[in-house]
Design a protein around this motif. Structure first.
Motif, mmCIF file in Angstrom:
data_model
loop_
_atom_site.group_PDB
_atom_site.id
_atom_site.type_symbol
_atom_site.label_atom_id
_atom_site.label_comp_id
_atom_site.label_asym_id
_atom_site.label_seq_id
_atom_site.Cartn_x
_atom_site.Cartn_y
_atom_site.Cartn_z
ATOM 1 N N CYS A 60 0.870 -1.177 0.000
ATOM 2 C CA CYS A 60 0.000 0.000 0.000
ATOM 3 C C CYS A 60 0.903 1.222 0.000
ATOM 4 N N GLY A 222 -2.700 -1.955 4.090
ATOM 5 C CA GLY A 222 -3.807 -1.005 4.009
ATOM 6 C C GLY A 222 -5.119 -1.576 4.509
ATOM 7 N N ASN A 227 -5.991 -0.700 -2.197
ATOM 8 C CA ASN A 227 -4.790 -0.247 -1.493
ATOM 9 C C ASN A 227 -3.616 -0.023 -2.440
#
Length: 235
Positions: A60, A222, A227
């Motif tokens: 992420c 995330g 993400n």
């Protein structure tokens, strides 16, 4: 299709400085950063598979810093962004290659890697908005409650853990003991041909081992969905 199981010993963070070759508005920022990252992965077929083939992506990232108050990231200026991953091999690759990547809008300058050690996490907060998919009617607040929103985040985290670590956790354990949405109206971010609606939250994390493992995982992968497109990056 062979599954790549990760041991998630450590969350790795790669911070990259970039030089802006052209100015970008805030609305253009997320898609251009994603292109920059994907172009880096494209240089190695094995790394590109992480982006194209896996269900959940083991990384992420957050948007450019410092934040420009007027929403324009200026040509000729230098900014930085952070990418996190639970895949140590991916972290090493990105630390070597992000600084050598150049797209039409930005050029990598230098990348530094550090580890975020596993330790007790009392709370999490959104650095970029969280996007969830629940129901078929667009934005969740139209038909669902804040408890539904929280449950969707939890369910998604359990699925990520099982997918990456190939191990089960006790899904009856509480994960969050507090949740506050900090925006009055949703963030609207351009994504391909649509706009995604997301929310920023503060979350209190339970003290039990399951909750702590999931909170640590969220730093590396995330919260919510998208993400790998810059959403759900947590602090």
């Amino acid at each position: 299709k062979k599954k790549r199981i990760l041991d998630m010993k450590t969350v790795n963070e790669v911070q990259t400085k970039v030089y802006m070759k052209k100015s970008l508005t805030f609305d253009q920022l997320s898609s251009n950063l994603e292109k920059f990252i994907v172009q880096t992965l494209s240089q190695d077929p094995e790394m590109l598979k992480i982006h194209t083939e896996l269900g959940f992506k083991p990384y992420c990232w957050g948007w450019l810093q410092p934040v420009e108050r007027d929403g324009v990231y200026k040509e000729g200026e230098i900014y930085s962004f952070r990418l996190r991953t639970i895949d140590a091999k991916l972290a090493d690759y990105l630390q070597r290659t992000l600084s050598e990547t150049s797209t039409h809008s930005m050029k990598g300058l230098v990348s530094l890697k550090k580890t975020i050690p596993f330790k007790y996490i009392e709370s999490l907060y959104s650095i970029t908005p969280i996007v969830i998919k629940i129901g078929n009617d667009g934005y969740w607040k139209n038909n669902f409650t804040i408890k539904d929103f929280e449950n969707q985040i939890k369910t998604n985290l359990f699925k990520k853990y099982k997918d990456f670590i190939d191990a089960d956790l006790d899904e009856s354990m509480p994960v969050f003991n507090y949740m506050e949405i900090t925006n009055r109206k949703p963030f609207s971010i351009p994504y391909k041909t649509i706009h995604l609606l997301g929310d920023k939250v503060n979350l209190g994390v339970d003290v039990n081992p399951t909750a702590q493992k999931l909170a640590y995982l969220s730093l590396g992968c995330g919260l919510g969905v998208q993400n790998s497109s810059g959403f759900g990056f947590m602090g």
